[in-house]
Write an enzyme that holds these catalytic residues in place. Sequence first.
Site, PDB file in Angstrom:
ATOM      1  N   ARG A 151      11.235   3.831   3.966  1.00  0.00           N
ATOM      2  CA  ARG A 151      10.774   2.831   4.954  1.00  0.00           C
ATOM      3  C   ARG A 151      11.987   2.012   5.354  1.00  0.00           C
ATOM      4  O   ARG A 151      12.757   1.571   4.499  1.00  0.00           O
ATOM      5  CB  ARG A 151       9.701   1.923   4.351  1.00  0.00           C
ATOM      6  CG  ARG A 151       9.397   0.739   5.269  1.00  0.00           C
ATOM      7  CD  ARG A 151       8.186  -0.050   4.852  1.00  0.00           C
ATOM      8  NE  ARG A 151       6.957   0.689   5.105  1.00  0.00           N
ATOM      9  CZ  ARG A 151       5.746   0.150   5.017  1.00  0.00           C
ATOM     10  NH1 ARG A 151       5.603  -1.110   4.681  1.00  0.00           N
ATOM     11  NH2 ARG A 151       4.675   0.883   5.252  1.00  0.00           N
ATOM     12  N   ARG A 180       0.810  -1.212   0.000  1.00  0.00           N
ATOM     13  CA  ARG A 180       0.000   0.000   0.000  1.00  0.00           C
ATOM     14  C   ARG A 180       0.853   1.276   0.000  1.00  0.00           C
ATOM     15  O   ARG A 180       0.637   2.177  -0.822  1.00  0.00           O
ATOM     16  CB  ARG A 180      -0.929   0.032   1.236  1.00  0.00           C
ATOM     17  CG  ARG A 180      -2.147  -0.838   1.116  1.00  0.00           C
ATOM     18  CD  ARG A 180      -2.528  -1.410   2.454  1.00  0.00           C
ATOM     19  NE  ARG A 180      -1.540  -2.410   2.820  1.00  0.00           N
ATOM     20  CZ  ARG A 180      -1.657  -3.704   2.483  1.00  0.00           C
ATOM     21  NH1 ARG A 180      -2.739  -4.125   1.916  1.00  0.00           N
ATOM     22  NH2 ARG A 180      -0.704  -4.569   2.756  1.00  0.00           N
ATOM     23  N   THR A 181       1.795   1.374   0.919  1.00  0.00           N
ATOM     24  CA  THR A 181       2.513   2.643   1.098  1.00  0.00           C
ATOM     25  C   THR A 181       3.386   2.950  -0.122  1.00  0.00           C
ATOM     26  O   THR A 181       3.347   4.061  -0.660  1.00  0.00           O
ATOM     27  CB  THR A 181       3.372   2.583   2.387  1.00  0.00           C
ATOM     28  OG1 THR A 181       2.572   2.056   3.437  1.00  0.00           O
ATOM     29  CG2 THR A 181       3.872   3.948   2.778  1.00  0.00           C
ATOM     30  N   LYS A 225      25.360  -5.393  -1.546  1.00  0.00           N
ATOM     31  CA  LYS A 225      26.825  -5.471  -1.701  1.00  0.00           C
ATOM     32  C   LYS A 225      27.541  -4.867  -0.496  1.00  0.00           C
ATOM     33  O   LYS A 225      28.752  -4.686  -0.497  1.00  0.00           O
ATOM     34  CB  LYS A 225      27.262  -4.711  -2.967  1.00  0.00           C
ATOM     35  CG  LYS A 225      26.642  -5.209  -4.248  1.00  0.00           C
ATOM     36  CD  LYS A 225      27.129  -4.335  -5.406  1.00  0.00           C
ATOM     37  CE  LYS A 225      26.147  -4.334  -6.551  1.00  0.00           C
ATOM     38  NZ  LYS A 225      26.355  -3.191  -7.453  1.00  0.00           N
ATOM     39  N   HIS A 232       4.546   5.544  11.814  1.00  0.00           N
ATOM     40  CA  HIS A 232       4.109   5.410  10.416  1.00  0.00           C
ATOM     41  C   HIS A 232       3.146   6.586  10.187  1.00  0.00           C
ATOM     42  O   HIS A 232       1.927   6.421  10.133  1.00  0.00           O
ATOM     43  CB  HIS A 232       3.408   4.066  10.219  1.00  0.00           C
ATOM     44  CG  HIS A 232       3.161   3.680   8.797  1.00  0.00           C
ATOM     45  ND1 HIS A 232       3.280   4.553   7.731  1.00  0.00           N
ATOM     46  CD2 HIS A 232       2.764   2.500   8.251  1.00  0.00           C
ATOM     47  CE1 HIS A 232       2.984   3.908   6.611  1.00  0.00           C
ATOM     48  NE2 HIS A 232       2.668   2.667   6.896  1.00  0.00           N
TER      49      HIS A 232
HETATM   50  N1   CP Z   1      -0.353  -0.147   5.883  1.00  0.00           N
HETATM   51  C1   CP Z   1       0.851  -0.393   5.327  1.00  0.00           C
HETATM   52  O1   CP Z   1       1.857   0.221   5.683  1.00  0.00           O
HETATM   53  O2   CP Z   1       0.826  -1.357   4.356  1.00  0.00           O
HETATM   54  P1   CP Z   1       2.115  -1.769   3.501  1.00  0.00           P
HETATM   55  O3   CP Z   1       3.076  -2.431   4.457  1.00  0.00           O
HETATM   56  O4   CP Z   1       1.603  -2.706   2.453  1.00  0.00           O
HETATM   57  O5   CP Z   1       2.698  -0.523   2.943  1.00  0.00           O
END
Ligand code: CP
Length: 307
Positions: free
Chosen positions: A108, A58-59, A86, A136
């Site tokens: 992330r 999603r993100t 590497k 998040h």
């Molecule tokens: N909600 C969320 O962060 O989903 P993803 O890990 O798929 O990005």
Amino acid sequence: MRLTKKDLLGIQDLSVDEINLILDTAESFIEVSTREIKKVPTLRGKTIINLFMEPSTRTRTSFEIAGKRLGADTVNISATTSSVVKGETLIDMARNLEAMNPDVIVIRHNASGAPHMLAKLVKQSIINAGDGAHEHPTQALLDMMTIKARKGRIAGLRVAIIGDIAHSRVARSNIYGLTRMGAQVTVAGPATMLPRQIEQMGVTVHQHLEEAIKDVDIIMMLRIQTEREQQNIFPSLREYSRCFCLNRKNIRLAKDDALVMHPGPINRGVEIAPDIADGPASVILEQVTNGVAVRMALLYLLTGGKS
Ligand code: CP
């Protein structure tokens, strides 16, 4: 009003006015995604790097779509296809990306604080797309946008967050955001999944789902994070599900018009029954839709756009 920050690192850093600015701007971007030609030239000439060192559906996808819908050039880097395999360090990687002069780096990372380190290191705007078990922020913003769209407000609502609170960056960001916006937040989960002194974040704590969801407006279910350290913190998935799965029986304890939310990915039948995830109270896919608008708003505001 402008967002005067260089970076978006956490909800903890945002004022009520800044949260409202982001939510209002996101609201104004919803329409772009409903057009036949889903593109505006607002960020033409800007470059956004999506640096995802942990898996994401999603993100990552919504940041890419958000950038493209605003006319920016977007580049995706994942851990497995980068020179991290590497032995390159995150710091070296960031300095090399900075040398290519992008405008925004979305990151992330499984280490809490990784986006904060990059924000000090490079001149570009850094957006935290999830750092370890810390924050998040874009998930909490899209969750607040979804609540506001459905309920017309956040202040005064009763919100229950259920599950693995200790490992959840989503829970932490939502607790900061929802309490700051005036909601009453309750958390529940097995004792081993509740951080010590969580009450100091301004939430009420229960050990049973049934107590936590009684008369609430919003039920936010969390996933068991099997990819993180989980040995011996609950007996079995079956036992967890018996106590903490939202189902058609226990959901009756919440208000009749309560909304069911989940950041995804869902473990169907573990923390949420499939008929609840797909049922009339669920706004899980609306959360995903709003995620694109929130990320468009942040890219726009951090690159100098005004509300
Ligand atoms: N909600 C969320 O962060 O989903 P993803 O890990 O798929 O990005």
